[in-house]
Motif scaffolding. Structure first.
Motif, short mmCIF file in Angstrom:
data_model
loop_
_atom_site.label_atom_id
_atom_site.label_comp_id
_atom_site.label_asym_id
_atom_site.label_seq_id
_atom_site.Cartn_x
_atom_site.Cartn_y
_atom_site.Cartn_z
N ALA A 188 25.62 66.52 8.93
CA ALA A 188 26.14 66.05 7.65
C ALA A 188 25.92 67.10 6.56
O ALA A 188 26.80 67.34 5.72
N PHE A 201 27.55 58.02 5.29
CA PHE A 201 26.96 57.85 6.61
C PHE A 201 25.58 57.21 6.48
O PHE A 201 25.11 56.95 5.37
N HIS A 216 21.79 54.02 3.71
CA HIS A 216 23.24 54.22 3.67
C HIS A 216 23.50 55.23 2.54
O HIS A 216 23.19 54.96 1.38
#
Length: 958
Positions: A188, A201, A216
């Motif tokens: 990420a 994500f 989250h």
């Protein structure tokens, strides 16, 4: 703005008059102005203005103290040119040399300072709001500049379990990431920092206490002119509770699935032992314990009871109990007398082994268990032994859902043991026809009792859960709370469907399922069965349509409810397994012969299809095309099995054609008689809404959730409710105030005295203690054939099954009180004609009926919403008339009572402006100010009439 002026003793008074008008000021003269700074400790000034004498050198230090120690702004007026830079360096907001333009300069500087203070206050207010939101909703934010330095919000620091930031670089955050999620975290970061992608994500972090939290994360990226990453910011929300709730629901469903499979096997096979080891193994795995076992009691109380291991499952690394000497002939008394007493009362024993008494720790300490749960097992009414769970890895606090699930498992094992024992006795009694017949009857009774008990034991808590969920929906929830309540209702309905499926398949296998043929209009019945699928399909982006061939007879004789059940299963499955496209039902006439018609039904979809190797078994019990642990769609796998049996009972056959990835077509035939009688003229249906809001109802139910739910909704319908926990308390309530009770809602199964026994006591009395004719409605979770007749034979007037549908209960109340109303003439009051306005209105009053909020309050239960509006209209007319009569008689108590009722019913439709107005008038009644009340009512009544019209329009719209 409040100003503290610290001036030198020799400063000309005219220099102090240079300030603009409109500001509060306090002047303090000192030889050295620095001595006056401490006045800020008791003076809440926004600004300090220094006007020192020419020889006063203390003001630079004073300016610095005002800024650093007190956090206030200061301005310096001096006659010494060239000192401006020094003043600003010490922290002054501005500095001026006294002269002709000083007044204008001060005014301009004051305006700038006021703007700055206002901006700072607004920024602080917003920051305080953000801090509060982060504390309340468990989220935090961060921001990174082009140099890679990060600013962390306090909310994010709390999530990590620390006050200081987790480093000025992203590497500091990486140290908190769960090891299993590091790869996701790194990928990420590459996508964000190298390619400039915004992301959404989830990953896990570990706080300082070792607790795992689920985050989250949302990230946004701002790029510079050359496409480089210039700024990155993001927000992280702690969703650990949601994850725990999802895991809890999954675990509960997995346990229920295991029990459903075992229940099905037990119903088909007499030897219950054959499935216990498999059931224990599956239960141990889904409950995530290291050992699960059954101990059986042997001997008797006089000869000394002992416990012996019957079955067990354990993790591979845990030594089996069967290899230990304590697993056989373990004496109960005196070491485990306390536990024995608790289990005889059907109570569960749980706890950490180290907290048990020394003598009770012997068995579990030898096995290495750290926490245990002991659940009693009863075969019939006899204590058989216990179901135990042990955890050897760490101490574990057992959750309520785990305890309830294991109690259900123990009840299921007990029923299986009891049924197996009865069946064994039946086999042994086969030597004699008379003995065999008697034992068969007993075994069949045990099986029937098992089905009834399983239905009652499961449906009763489901009834409470669904009722409490419906009650919570009417109280006004946040979006997140509403989502959680929807999850609870969906899970409860899924469990109820599982129970109903198991009961249906059991009744079919026992030959107790019967069709109830009747004459019906085919197309009307078909439309009733499938009309709900259109909105469901539209919600999922699908098309649903159906068609009936023209030659299909209009009137048929058969069981429309069972036909609808088959169509419900087939169409429901088609919608469930069709992500996009079409679901279509077609009905054609196959043939007519001997006064009977054979219809062919086809349900076609464009869904995922069924693999070829699954087609042969798709109609078998507990079989699903997707039976993996990670399957997307839940269910028992009984729907198609039940459909096949029902189709066979209707003289037809069922089959399927399917190709994986290209959809499926389920088809079946069914025979119906040709109805000779024409369709009867429709009879206007009676309203399901009670015609009265003033019934005194006695509610007898031993389940506290059911009492709370029913009391809530019955009160919303206007009734007065008295509760009792068993039949004994119900009889006591009727003895004390029976003549005031209009109706009894009686649960069938209750401790101390059942509802059937209490009903018989009422009906068989001589009339002195109880009103023998009082209406009694049975409330029960039993759902087997013959249950309704059993309730009516006991003397009950009507029957409503659990989970209780408030509309069906309302209909039963209307039926049971209709005759009584005619006899007594006072219990039920007929609805008066609509009342005309008492005086001509010059203009239509404005009424604040918040339709959006009102409809959201009942979202998901629009029938209840419509009922509440109808009840409001009924009560409104009555209370308006009572208010008018009270005013004519100038009866303060009657007027106050009517206003109080108007306040209550107005609050039900959220007309809070009228609530406030009527409540104020009610208070004036109690103060004896009737003339003022009469004048106030003149304004209130037209507004209340306008509210009635608004509610009528909303009710007509639904």
């Amino acid at each position: 703005m409040k100003i503290l002026i610290l001036a030198g003793k020799r400063v000309d008074e005219r220099d102090l008059d240079l300030l603009p008008e409109g500001h509060e000021r306090t002047v303090v003269r000192q030889g050295a102005v620095s001595r006056g700074v401490r006045r800020l400790e008791k003076d809440g000034a926004d600004l300090v203005l220094f006007v020192p004498d020419a020889d006063d050198g203390s003001w630079p230090r004073a300016v610095r103290r005002v800024r650093e120690e007190y956090g206030r702004q200061s301005i310096v007026l001096t006659r010494d040119p060239g000192r401006e830079a020094e003043a600003l360096a010490q922290g002054a907001f501005d500095c001026f040399v006294r002269g002709p333009e000083t007044r204008e300069s001060l005014a301009r500087s004051f305006r700038h300072l006021e703007d700055r203070l206002d901006t700072e206050n607004r920024l602080k207010s917003r920051q305080d709001l953000l801090d509060w939101m982060e504390r309340t909703d468990s989220f935090g934010s961060w921001e990174m500049n082009a140099d890679g330095e990060i600013r962390w919000s306090m909310g994010l620091r709390r999530i990590f379990g620390r006050e200081e930031a987790p480093g000025r670089r992203l590497s500091g955050l990486r140290n908190h990431v769960h090891p299993d999620d590091l790869e996701v975290f790194d990928r990420a970061n590459e996508a964000t920092f190298d390619q400039g992608w915004p992301l959404d994500f989830e990953y896990r972090v570990v706080d300082e206490d070792g607790k795992i939290r689920h985050l989250h994360v949302n990230r946004e990226v701002a790029l510079g002119p050359g496409g480089e990453v210039a700024r990155i910011w993001g927000m992280a929300r702690d969703v650990s509770l949601q994850k725990e709730f999802e895991e809890l629901l999954f675990k509960r469903d997995a346990i229920l699935q295991v029990l459903a499979n075992f229940a099905s096997r037990f119903l088909r096979k007499v030897d219950w032992n054959g499935g216990v080891d498999e059931a224990l193994a599956k239960l141990g795995k889904v409950a995530d314990v290291t050992r699960i076992y059954l101990f059986m009691k042997e001997g008797d109380p006089d000869g000394g009871e002992v416990l012996s291991l019957h079955n067990e499952w354990g993790a591979e690394w845990v030594a089996p109990l069967s290899a230990m000497p304590l697993s056989r002939d373990l004496p109960i008394s005196p070491r485990y007398d306390t536990w024995r007493g608790a289990m005889l009362k059907r109570k569960v024993v749980t706890g950490h082994v180290k907290h048990f008494r020394k003598e009770e720790r012997t068995l579990f300490a030898a096995t290495g268990a750290k926490s245990v749960m002991i659940v009693p097992v009863f075969a019939g009414n006899a204590w058989w032994g216990f179901l135990g769970l042990s955890e050897h890895r760490h101490e574990r606090d057992w959750l309520p859902v785990e305890i309830e699930s294991m109690m259900l498992a123990a009840n299921l094992f007990g029923s299986a043991i009891h049924y197996g024992e009865m069946s064994r006795k039946l086999v042994e009694a086969n030597r004699s026809a008379e003995e065999a017949s008697s034992a068969a009857l007993e075994a069949n009774l045990a099986k029937s009792m098992f089905l009834a008990n399983m239905s009652h034991e499961i449906r009763t808590p489901i009834s409470g859960i669904l009722g409490m969920a419906e009650m919570m929906v009417t109280t006004g929830l946040t979006e997140a709370q509403r989502e959680h309540m929807d999850m609870i209702r969906d899970a409860s309905n899924s469990l109820l469907n599982i129970v109903n499926d198991i009961l249906d398949i059991s009744k079919i296998e026992a030959g107790r399922m019967e069709l109830k043929p009747e004459d019906f209009t085919f197309r009307s019945a078909l439309e009733t069965s499938v009309r709900s699928f259109g909105p469901q399909a539209e919600l999922n982006g699908l098309v649903f349509r159906y068609s009936v061939a023209e030659d299909v007879p209009e009137r048929l004789n058969g069981d429309p409810d069972r036909l609808g059940q088959v169509l419900w299963n087939l169409i429901g499955n088609a919608l469930k397994f069709t992500p996009r496209g079409l679901v279509e039902l077609t009905v054609e006439l196959s043939r007519i012969e001997s006064g009977r018609a054979c219809l062919q039904f086809k349900v076609r979809d464009t869904g995922v299809g069924i693999p070829g190797d699954k087609l042969d078994a798709i109609f078998d019990s507990f079989t699903q095309a997707d039976s993996s642990l990670r399957k997307k769609h839940q269910g028992t796998g009984l729907g198609l099995t039940i459909s096949r049996q029902l189709v066979n009972m209707m003289g037809g056959e069922i089959g399927v054609e399917s190709a994986e990835g290209r959809g499926s077509t389920f088809f079946f035939t069914a025979w119906f008689g040709l109805a000779e009688a024409p369709e009867a003229e429709p009879v206007p249906s009676r309203s399901r809404t009670p015609r009265t809001l003033h019934l005194n109802i006695l509610l007898a139910d031993d389940n506290p959730m059911n009492r709370k739910y029913l009391q809530h909704f019955l009160t919303m319908f206007g009734h007065t409710v008295t509760t009792a926990e068993n039949g004994v308390q119900a009889l006591e309530a009727l003895r004390e105030r029976g003549r005031d009770i209009d109706l009894v809602l009686m649960d069938v199964q209750m401790p101390e005295m059942s509802g059937l026994e209490a009903t018989r006591a009422i009906r068989e009395s001589d009339g002195r203690l109880y009103d023998r004719r009082i209406p009694i409605i049975a409330l029960t979770a039993y759902a087997m054939k013959g249950d309704r007749e059993r309730m009516l034979d006991a003397g009950m007037d009507d029957y409503v099954s659990k989970p209780v549908d408030m509309h069906k209960l309302s209909e039963a109340i209307v039926r049971c009180t209709a005759d009584r109303e005619a006899r007594r003439g006072v219990t039920c009051r007929p609805v008066p004609a609509a009342l005309a306005p008492r005086r001509e209105e010059k203009r239509k009053p404005e009424v604040a009926l918040d339709v959006d909020s009102l409809s959201r309050r009942f979202e998901g239960n629009m029938d209840l919403y419509k009922d509440i509006l109808d009840l409001f209209l009924l009560e409104a007319r009555v209370k308006r008339e009572e208010l008018h009569k009270g005013l004519e008689a100038m009866d303060a108590k009657a007027v106050a009572t009517a206003l109080h009722s108007i306040t209550n019913i107005s609050s039900h439709v959220l007309a809070m402006d009228l609530v406030k107005e009527s409540r104020s008038l009610e208070k004036r009644c109690y103060c004896g100010e009737m003339e003022e009340v009469k004048e106030g009512v003149k304004d209130l009544v037209p507004r209340f009439d306008a509210l009635v019209r608004a509610v009528e329009n909303e009710a007509a719209r639904l």
